[in-house]
Design a protein around this motif. Structure first.
Motif, mmCIF file in Angstrom:
data_model
loop_
_atom_site.group_PDB
_atom_site.id
_atom_site.type_symbol
_atom_site.label_atom_id
_atom_site.label_comp_id
_atom_site.label_asym_id
_atom_site.label_seq_id
_atom_site.Cartn_x
_atom_site.Cartn_y
_atom_site.Cartn_z
ATOM 1 N N GLN A 1 0.830 -1.204 0.000
ATOM 2 C CA GLN A 1 0.000 0.000 0.000
ATOM 3 C C GLN A 1 0.862 1.251 0.000
ATOM 4 N N SER B 1 4.816 -0.370 2.891
ATOM 5 C CA SER B 1 4.199 0.886 2.464
ATOM 6 C C SER B 1 5.241 1.780 1.796
ATOM 7 N N GLY C 1 -2.499 3.883 2.574
ATOM 8 C CA GLY C 1 -3.549 3.008 3.097
ATOM 9 C C GLY C 1 -4.929 3.632 3.090
ATOM 10 N N VAL D 1 -7.613 1.128 1.512
ATOM 11 C CA VAL D 1 -7.541 -0.263 1.959
ATOM 12 C C VAL D 1 -8.928 -0.895 2.041
ATOM 13 N N GLY E 1 -0.217 5.465 -5.008
ATOM 14 C CA GLY E 1 -1.511 4.813 -4.805
ATOM 15 C C GLY E 1 -2.492 5.173 -5.894
#
Length: 403
Positions: free
Chosen positions: A30, A49, A33, A36, A109
Motif C-alpha cells: 500500500q 508501504s 492506506g 484499503v 496509490g
C-alpha cells in the motif's frame, strides 16, 4: 497486529521483498492506506508501504513531465504543478470522503488504482498519462519501464499493465506522468429538470460537438446541488474569450433541452468537486456504493433497473458511461447485489466494482469484476510473471465464491 514496514529507498524495499520471498511470507502492499477498504481484506503479518518514498525527483515544466517517488502526497504534486500553471490531465480523485479514510493519498496509490475524475471523458484515464514507473516485483527485483517521454516506452508496456493492479503485481517506488497546461478559467452550463434519458442524450450531443466539453455529468432529481430538480452539467475550459464563444454555440446546439444556468469559475469548480469525490451521490454512511462502467447510451437503462430492483440513488458521470449507485444494504441482499447487478450488466455490456461496503461483505464476494476466458488467463499469466510466489495483496482482487 500487522507490522508496517516503510522503506526509504528502492533498494531497501527490494531487500524487504527478498526476505518475504525467502520466507514465503505474504505482504500487504500500500501507499498511505487510504483505499484499503476497496477490495477483499488481505491477511498478512507484514505491510510494506511506500509512504516514506517521498518527494518530487524530477519536474520539467517546459517538457510537461514530472517524476515523483510513490509515497509523495497527491496534494504536494498538484500544488507544485499549480505554481507553473500545470496539472494532471485526468483529474485525480481519491474517494477519501466516501471511504472516510485518514491520511494523505499518495501519487503511487493513485497510479496503482488507476483513479480518474470527471475530466477522464476528455483527456483519458490516469493510465493514459502515466508514462513510466519504477517498481519492485515479486522476486525483489527493481524494474524500470518507460521514462520522461512516451517514445521511451519500448517492448511490453509494463507501465500500463501495472496501473490499476491495486498492488497485486508489485510495489511502485516512482511514477512518471505527462502533464498539461492549466486552463485560464472554466464555465459550467447547468440544465434543470431533465429525466435520465433526456439528460444522457444531451450529454452525448454535447460530447459529440466540436466545442471541447471537458466534463459531462447528470445529477438526478432530488440529488441536485441546489434543490430537488435534476442537474445536467457540462464543463468547458480555456481562455475566457473562447468560453464565451463555445458556451453560446453549445446553448444554441442544445436549445431543445431548455436554457441552462451559467456557473462561473468558483461555483463551477465547487460543483465538479462534488461529482469527483462522489459526495453528489449523497450516499448514507451505511449504504453500499457501486461503480458501473458501460456504454453511455445504456446508462439510463441500467439506472432505471437499479432504481426499480434495488432502490438505488444514482449519479452519472463521463457522459453516462460511469454510473454511481448508492444502495441500502437491506435491499441489496447477502452478496451486496453483486450477482443481480453483474447479470444485468452482462446484457448491456459493462462491468461493476464495489467501492464501498463492509469488511464481512467484501471478504465473501468479489468487489472487482470477475474475469472470464482469455482475459482471466492473461491476468493469471501476468500475476505469475510479476509475483510468482503470490506474495502481494493475496486475494484482494480475486473472485470470491458466490460473486
Amino acid at each position: 497486529m500487522t507490522e508496517r514496514l516503510t522503506p526509504s529507498c528502492a533498494a531497501e524495499a527490494a531487500d524487504i521483498i527478498k526476505n518475504a520471498v525467502d520466507s514465503r511470507s505474504p505482504l500487504i502492499v500500500q501507499g498511505a492506506g487510504t483505499k484499503v477498504a476497496i477490495g477483499a481484506p488481505v491477511s498478512a503479518e507484514k505491510t510494506i508501504s511506500s509512504i516514506a518514498l517521498d518527494g518530487i525527483r524530477l519536474y520539467e515544466p517546459s517538457e510537461l513531465v514530472i517524476a515523483a517517488r510513490a509515497g509523495t502526497p497527491i496534494e504536494a504534486v498538484t500544488a507544485e504543478l499549480a505554481k507553473n500553471g500545470q496539472r494532471l490531465a485526468f483529474d485525480p480523485v481519491t474517494y477519501q470522503g466516501l471511504l472516510a479514510s485518514e491520511g494523505k493519498p499518495t501519487i503511487g496509490g493513485l497510479a496503482a488504482a488507476n483513479l480518474s475524475g470527471p475530466r477522464r471523458i476528455a483527456f483519458g484515464a490516469a493510465r493514459d498519462s502515466l508514462i513510466g514507473i519504477e517498481m519492485i516485483n515479486g522476486k525483489g527485483e527493481i524494474i524500470k519501464n518507460g521514462g520522461r517521454v512516451m517514445k521511451n516506452v519500448t517492448g511490453y508496456d509494463l507501465t500500463k499493465l501495472v496501473c490499476g493492479s491495486w498492488g497485486t503485481l508489485g510495489l511502485l517506488t516512482e511514477v512518471f506522468f505527462k502533464l498539461q497546461p492549466m486552463p485560464e478559467t472554466e464555465l459550467t452550463l447547468s440544465f434543470s429538470g431533465l429525466d435520465d434519458e433526456k439528460a444522457i442524450a444531451l450529454l452525448c450531443d454535447a460530447m459529440g460537438s466540436p466545442f471541447e466539453v471537458t466534463s459531462a455529468a447528470h445529477l438526478p432529481a432530488s440529488q441536485g446541488g441546489t434543490g430537488a430538480e435534476s442537474q445536467t452539467i457540462l464543463r468547458i475550459e480555456g481562455f475566457e474569450a473562447s468560453l464565451t464563444y463555445r458556451s453560446g454555440e453549445l446553448e444554441d446546439l442544445l436549445s431543445d433541452y431548455g436554457a441552462p444556468q451559467r456557473l462561473e469559475e468558483e461555483e463551477s469548480k465547487a460543483l465538479w468537486a462534488q461529482v469527483a469525490d462522489v459526495s453528489a451521490l449523497k450516499a448514507q454512511d451505511e449504504d453500499l456504493v457501486w461503480k458501473l462502467s458501460l456504454k453511455p447510451s445504456n446508462g439510463p437503462k441500467m439506472g432505471a433497473w437499479l432504481r426499480e430492483q434495488l432502490g438505488a440513488k444514482l449519479l452519472y458521470d463521463w457522459s453516462g458511461g460511469l454510473v454511481w449507485a448508492s444502495i441500502d444494504p437491506a435491499q441489496a441482499g447477502e452478496d451486496g447485489g453483486a450477482k443481480r447487478i453483474r447479470e444485468k450488466l452482462a446484457t448491456l455490456g459493462g462491468h461493476a466494482t464495489l467501492i464501498k461496503g463492509p469488511q464481512d461483505l467484501r471478504s465473501r464476494m468479489s468487489s472487482f469484476q470477475p474475469q472470464n476466458g482469455g482475459l482471466a488467463q492473461l491476468s493469471k499469466a501476468a500475476k505469475l510473471s510479476f509475483d510468482p510466489y503470490g506474495l502481494f495483496n493475496p486475494g484482494r482482487m480475486s473472485e470470491r465464491k458466490g460473486a
